[in-house]
Every structure is written in C-alpha cells, then in structure tokens.
Write a protein that holds these residues in place. Structure first.
Motif, PDB file in Angstrom:
ATOM      1  N   ILE A 284       0.870  -1.175   0.000  1.00  0.00           N
ATOM      2  CA  ILE A 284       0.000   0.000   0.000  1.00  0.00           C
ATOM      3  C   ILE A 284       0.907   1.225   0.000  1.00  0.00           C
ATOM      4  N   ILE A 285       0.700   2.117  -0.956  1.00  0.00           N
ATOM      5  CA  ILE A 285       1.575   3.279  -1.121  1.00  0.00           C
ATOM      6  C   ILE A 285       0.891   4.522  -0.574  1.00  0.00           C
ATOM      7  N   PHE A 286       1.576   5.212   0.335  1.00  0.00           N
ATOM      8  CA  PHE A 286       1.149   6.513   0.814  1.00  0.00           C
ATOM      9  C   PHE A 286       2.133   7.565   0.310  1.00  0.00           C
ATOM     10  N   GLN A 287       1.846   8.835   0.618  1.00  0.00           N
ATOM     11  CA  GLN A 287       2.720   9.897   0.150  1.00  0.00           C
ATOM     12  C   GLN A 287       4.110   9.802   0.778  1.00  0.00           C
ATOM     13  N   ASP A 288       4.144   9.452   2.084  1.00  0.00           N
ATOM     14  CA  ASP A 288       5.415   9.466   2.807  1.00  0.00           C
ATOM     15  C   ASP A 288       5.833   8.108   3.362  1.00  0.00           C
ATOM     16  N   ARG A 289       5.099   7.059   3.051  1.00  0.00           N
ATOM     17  CA  ARG A 289       5.463   5.736   3.543  1.00  0.00           C
ATOM     18  C   ARG A 289       4.955   4.663   2.591  1.00  0.00           C
ATOM     19  N   LEU A 290       5.608   3.537   2.683  1.00  0.00           N
ATOM     20  CA  LEU A 290       5.256   2.377   1.866  1.00  0.00           C
ATOM     21  C   LEU A 290       5.054   1.216   2.820  1.00  0.00           C
ATOM     22  N   THR A 291       3.912   0.549   2.749  1.00  0.00           N
ATOM     23  CA  THR A 291       3.629  -0.523   3.696  1.00  0.00           C
ATOM     24  C   THR A 291       3.359  -1.828   2.973  1.00  0.00           C
ATOM     25  N   CYS A 292       3.665  -2.932   3.668  1.00  0.00           N
ATOM     26  CA  CYS A 292       3.320  -4.269   3.212  1.00  0.00           C
ATOM     27  C   CYS A 292       2.544  -4.929   4.341  1.00  0.00           C
ATOM     28  N   ILE A 293       1.387  -5.494   4.020  1.00  0.00           N
ATOM     29  CA  ILE A 293       0.493  -6.007   5.051  1.00  0.00           C
ATOM     30  C   ILE A 293      -0.050  -7.363   4.626  1.00  0.00           C
ATOM     31  N   GLY A 294      -0.264  -8.243   5.608  1.00  0.00           N
ATOM     32  CA  GLY A 294      -0.797  -9.574   5.307  1.00  0.00           C
ATOM     33  C   GLY A 294      -1.093 -10.325   6.595  1.00  0.00           C
ATOM     34  N   PHE A 295      -1.566 -11.551   6.465  1.00  0.00           N
ATOM     35  CA  PHE A 295      -1.836 -12.400   7.625  1.00  0.00           C
ATOM     36  C   PHE A 295      -0.587 -13.226   7.951  1.00  0.00           C
ATOM     37  N   TYR A 296      -0.429 -13.545   9.231  1.00  0.00           N
ATOM     38  CA  TYR A 296       0.687 -14.397   9.617  1.00  0.00           C
ATOM     39  C   TYR A 296       0.203 -15.514  10.532  1.00  0.00           C
ATOM     40  N   SER A 297       1.026 -16.542  10.648  1.00  0.00           N
ATOM     41  CA  SER A 297       0.760 -17.658  11.541  1.00  0.00           C
ATOM     42  C   SER A 297       2.051 -18.117  12.177  1.00  0.00           C
ATOM     43  N   ASP A 298       1.929 -18.744  13.314  1.00  0.00           N
ATOM     44  CA  ASP A 298       3.090 -19.329  13.974  1.00  0.00           C
ATOM     45  C   ASP A 298       3.154 -20.835  13.787  1.00  0.00           C
ATOM     46  N   LYS A 299       2.151 -21.410  13.113  1.00  0.00           N
ATOM     47  CA  LYS A 299       2.105 -22.871  12.981  1.00  0.00           C
ATOM     48  C   LYS A 299       2.372 -23.309  11.548  1.00  0.00           C
ATOM     49  N   ASN A 300       1.539 -22.856  10.619  1.00  0.00           N
ATOM     50  CA  ASN A 300       1.744 -23.201   9.214  1.00  0.00           C
ATOM     51  C   ASN A 300       1.050 -22.177   8.350  1.00  0.00           C
ATOM     52  N   ASP A 301       1.137 -22.350   7.053  1.00  0.00           N
ATOM     53  CA  ASP A 301       0.634 -21.330   6.130  1.00  0.00           C
ATOM     54  C   ASP A 301      -0.879 -21.349   5.955  1.00  0.00           C
ATOM     55  N   ASN A 302      -1.580 -22.273   6.589  1.00  0.00           N
ATOM     56  CA  ASN A 302      -3.024 -22.372   6.387  1.00  0.00           C
ATOM     57  C   ASN A 302      -3.844 -21.904   7.576  1.00  0.00           C
ATOM     58  N   ARG A 303      -3.203 -21.607   8.697  1.00  0.00           N
ATOM     59  CA  ARG A 303      -3.928 -21.148   9.878  1.00  0.00           C
ATOM     60  C   ARG A 303      -3.304 -19.844  10.357  1.00  0.00           C
ATOM     61  N   TYR A 304      -4.148 -18.842  10.569  1.00  0.00           N
ATOM     62  CA  TYR A 304      -3.646 -17.495  10.807  1.00  0.00           C
ATOM     63  C   TYR A 304      -3.883 -17.048  12.245  1.00  0.00           C
ATOM     64  N   LYS A 305      -2.931 -16.270  12.777  1.00  0.00           N
ATOM     65  CA  LYS A 305      -3.021 -15.798  14.150  1.00  0.00           C
ATOM     66  C   LYS A 305      -3.123 -14.287  14.253  1.00  0.00           C
ATOM     67  N   GLY A 306      -2.827 -13.567  13.167  1.00  0.00           N
ATOM     68  CA  GLY A 306      -2.888 -12.120  13.239  1.00  0.00           C
ATOM     69  C   GLY A 306      -2.471 -11.474  11.938  1.00  0.00           C
TER      70      GLY A 306
END
Length: 518
Positions: A284-306
């Motif tokens: 996501i591009i803003f005027q003064d910052r560039l962000t990357c956002i997504g879901f993460y997990s601590d167990k595997n790629d199919n279950r998400y924690k945040g």
C-alpha cells in the motif's frame, strides 16, 4: 452421493449488544429495468460527470446462444435516467488468435480500452489503446508496445488453469488514476523475468523495463505490483524461495523482496517474517510511507493468528517498522464465541481500503473449493464443483501499524453457478466501514446477541448493508427487499465512485442499475 447444496443457514455474530437495528444513512436509486441483447454484464468503470450524473462502462458477453463481446458506454443523470448510450463490439480479424481487454482508463473526457492480442500473421503480442472521446465515441487505435511471441511464456487469456498466477499480461492503475502499468511474463527457464511498462493516463510511455531475478520461475511467487501516486515509480513485491532460507529452523523458508523501479534505476529491499509465516503480503503506497500487510501464523501457512505489518521508506526502501499484531480477543469471540482455541484458514485477500486519516482497512474472506462426485441417473458418475465464501475478516490498522479493531462476520455462502450474487463489496466513508451483502431471509435476532441471515440465491435475494463504526461497533440494515426487486443485484461486483457504490442487477437479459449513496 446426495449433496445438500446451499442448505446451511448464514449466521453473523453481532459485534455489539443489539436491541434493534439502527438507521444507517444510505440512499438507494434505481435505473429503469432494461434488456440487453447479451446476457452477462458487469461494471468496469464509473466516472462522475461533474454535474451530478455519471458515466458507466459495462463489459458484456453473450451466452451459449448469443456469442459476442464488447462494452456498453452509458451516461446517466443523478437519478440514473439514461441520457446517452453507445455500444462498442470487440471485433477482430481472423489473424487475431487471442485477445483480451486488460483494463480501462480515462483521461479527462477520453476513455481508453487497453487491448492485448496475439496477431498470428505478425508473430507478435500487441498491446494497444482503443481511445475515444465520450461525446462522439469515435474509437481510434494506438499501439503501445509489442513483443515477439517467442519471448512470452505460453498463457491463457481467459483462465489461469495450468499456468502460474503471474503469467500473461495484467494492468495496474494507481490510486489517483493518473498512470497505469502493464506487466508481461517473459519466457525464461533460468530466471524469473517480466517486462514492465508504465504509461500516464494520456498514453505517454514513462518506463520500459525488464525485471529479472536470477532464480527459477517456480521459486519466485509474484505478489503484486503497485504504481506510485505521482505515477513515476513501480513497486514489485515477490515471495522468493532461496537456498539460504531452506536452512531456516523456524518460520517461513522464504523471503519477501520489494523492488523499486524508476525510469533510470532499480533497487531491491529484502525482508523476512522471522519466526512467523506470512503466506502473502500486499503493498500500500502513501505519500510518505510504503507498507506491506498480510496475515501471519506461527504454525503453518493455512492457519492465521494475526496481521503482519512492514513499513518502508518509499525512496530508500529502508525498513522503518516491523509488527506482528495478534487478532484481538473480541475478534475471536466474534468468530468462535467462547471456544477460542481455534484459528482461521483459507483466507483470501479481497480489498484494501484507506480512510481519510490514512488508516488501512484490510478485508479478506474464507474462500475454498470442494468437488463432489455422485452417481447420475443413467449409471455414470458426475461431479459438481462448489465455491464456498464463508467468514469475512475485516481489520483496521492505524498509521502506526497497530490494530485499531478486528472483526469477523460469520457466514456461509456457496454456489456452483454465478458467484456474482454472493460474497460482498466493501467501502469506507470517513471512519466508517461498509459491507454490502445479499441474504435470502429477513434479518432475525437470536439469543446471545447474535443475528442471522438466510442463504442467498438468484431466486430470493435481499440487499443489506453492514456498518462498522470507528471504534469497531456493528450495525446493519436491509436496504432492499427481494419482493420489491425485479432483479437480484450482483453484490460482489460493486463499483465505487466518490460516496456512491454502483451495482448491476440481472435476471436473464433483464438488467437494472442500483446506486447506493452513503
């Protein structure tokens, strides 16, 4: 085996204690019911005319008995009364073996269809702009670029089956609609290679660049490409499986690489999700910052924690912040009630929305496919593919990268037919977030502060709005009852312009436009 298809009721957990549904300030406007020659149609562009009216471009295609493909250009007043219309049918010579309009862009009163075709007689893939003024609709073609057919990896225009997701050509428009990029996957067995072109909305070429990563194609997963707000820079995000990352003991055995491309330079930043798994990220591009956002997990790629959050300097690509925000307790109660010993799976990214305060609303949906095999009456075997659209996940992220709120809308929707009538469209106005959802029954209040929606279908479809307030509270309202509609509205294909969202309703060849103004 007998299938219970679409038999499950749709439940939505209430986000706050509900005594009764409150009035949500929405205005609905319908066009007259009309008939198109062609069955299928959806909105690809909405532009306000500056006088309260709107220009709408709809793509169409025929069904089994009426072949054809093209665009309807329509001008409506503020009450959706048709002022002017024009039909542009896409016709190609016999030497054109593949064709696809990959996007639509406007420049003042001009509209351009960006067309990508394979011309067998010239042995080339040619990208052209078909441009017309919206007053006279006299289309003229301008070639933007061409590539020898031997350079391009084989791909399908109409489906991705059998090919990696970045194959073919795709078009990306920046947030301000002042520039667009076209990316084409190039055939190269040893390296991940893309041709990238950047144009302004007046069709002037600004960048012609070959991106090459010295790694096999299957080990480079293309995430997305963004165009900067000023229309001068491209950002390409990839997920890369390197030999070094294979040796990691914890977390995902890959790294993310964000590449900045300008007219004269290419620069790459590598970052890792450490001990966490981030299945995918979006920029996501803003005027003064560039962000990357997504879901993460601590167990595997199919279950998400945040939700994971990375903030970079848009010029230097220096990593300024890295955060892993676990889902809130309220979110887990929304989804599972008292049973919180569970995690999400099958999440598919849907939308990124930006509030006036530069907060990010990150929307996703639990999407998966099941295939059922059963005996046919004549003794053979048949299969049915069902597309499931379950819970909606929505979270607001502050400009500092923290979760403001996270909510879960519990639902069960599935179809083996047209997917346009299920799922949802979302938008923001001010600090409020809105979802438009079809349901088959009246909203009912249940015990334990819950509400229930019935499953939707093209035969019975009530049109609802759900609102999440700045502090994460929830409200809902039925906007249109099925018995008052001649056609059901394709709720997942909404087009947003200003404070209004536009939908097409369809039943056979019968159509109607709906405008919802917030």
């Amino acid at each position: 085996m007998k299938i219970k298809f679409l038999a499950m009721a749709l439940f939505v957990a209430l986000f706050s204690v509900v005594s009764s549904a409150q009035e949500i300030n929405c205005k609905t406007t319908k066009s007259e019911v009309f008939k198109d020659e062609y069955k299928y149609s959806n909105i690809v562009l909405v532009e306000e005319d500056g006088n309260g009216g709107v220009f709408i471009v709809r793509w169409y295609r025929g069904g089994v008995f009426s072949s054809g493909m093209g665009y309807y250009f329509e001008h409506y007043d503020s009450n959706l009364k048709l002022i002017k219309e024009f039909e542009y049918e896409m016709k190609y010579s016999e030497v054109i073996k593949q064709s696809s309009v990959i996007g639509v862009i406007t420049n003042g009163n001009d509209v351009s269809l960006i067309d990508f075709v394979y011309d067998k007689s010239q042995g080339a893939y040619i990208c052209s702009a078909l441009t017309s003024n919206m007053n006279d609709f006299n289309f003229k073609s301008k070639e933007l670029f061409r590539l020898n057919s031997e350079e391009i990896k084989q791909f399908s225009f109409l489906s991705g089956g059998g090919f990696d997701k970045d194959s073919g050509a795709s078009m990306i428009i920046n947030e301000d609609k002042t520039a667009f990029a076209v990316t084409v996957d190039i055939k190269d067995k040893k390296s991940e290679t893309h041709k990238l072109y950047l144009f302004d909305s007046a069709l002037n070429k600004k960048i012609d660049h070959t991106f090459k990563r010295d790694i096999k194609d299957r080990k480079f997963i293309y995430e997305n490409i963004d165009v900067s707000k000023d229309g001068n820079t491209l950002y390409l995000l990839g997920k890369v499986f390197t030999d070094e990352k294979k040796k990691k003991k914890d977390g995902g055995r890959y790294q993310f690489e964000l590449t900045q491309i300008t007219k004269d330079s290419e620069k790459t930043q590598v970052f890792d999700t450490e001990e966490h798994y981030s299945r995918s990220l979006k920029t996501i591009i803003f005027q003064d910052r560039l962000t990357c956002i997504g879901f993460y997990s601590d167990k595997n790629d199919n279950r998400y924690k945040g939700i994971s959050y990375f903030e970079l300097d848009p010029k230097t690509l220096e990593i300024k912040k890295t955060k892993f925000n676990p889902f809130t307790e309220q979110f887990m109660i929304d989804k599972y009630g008292k049973d919180k010993d569970k995690e999400l799976k099958n999440l598919s990214f849907r939308q990124l929305l930006i509030t006036p305060n530069n907060e990010i609303v990150f929307n996703a949906e639990e999407f998966y496919i099941t295939v059922h095999t059963y005996s046919s009456p004549n003794g053979g075997m048949q299969t049915r593919t069902i597309y499931h659209y379950d819970d909606i996940v929505s979270a607001k992220i502050s400009s500092a990268g923290d979760i403001v709120w996270a909510r879960n809308i519990n639902k069960r929707q599935a179809t083996s037919g047209d997917e346009s009538y299920i799922s949802y469209t979302s938008t923001v106005k001010g600090d409020d977030t809105f979802f438009f959802i079809n349901t088959g029954e009246k909203v009912k209040k249940l015990s334990k502060d819950r509400i229930q929606f019935g499953q939707t279908s093209t035969k019975k479809s009530n049109f609802n709005v759900i609102k999440i307030t700045p502090n994460g509270d929830f409200d809902y309202q039925e906007l249109l009852d099925d018995k008052d509609n001649e056609v059901p509205f394709m709720v997942s294909d909404g087009a947003i312009s200003g404070n209004s969202v536009y939908f097409v309703g369809r039943k056979g060849k019968k159509k109607q436009l709906l405008k919802v103004t917030l």
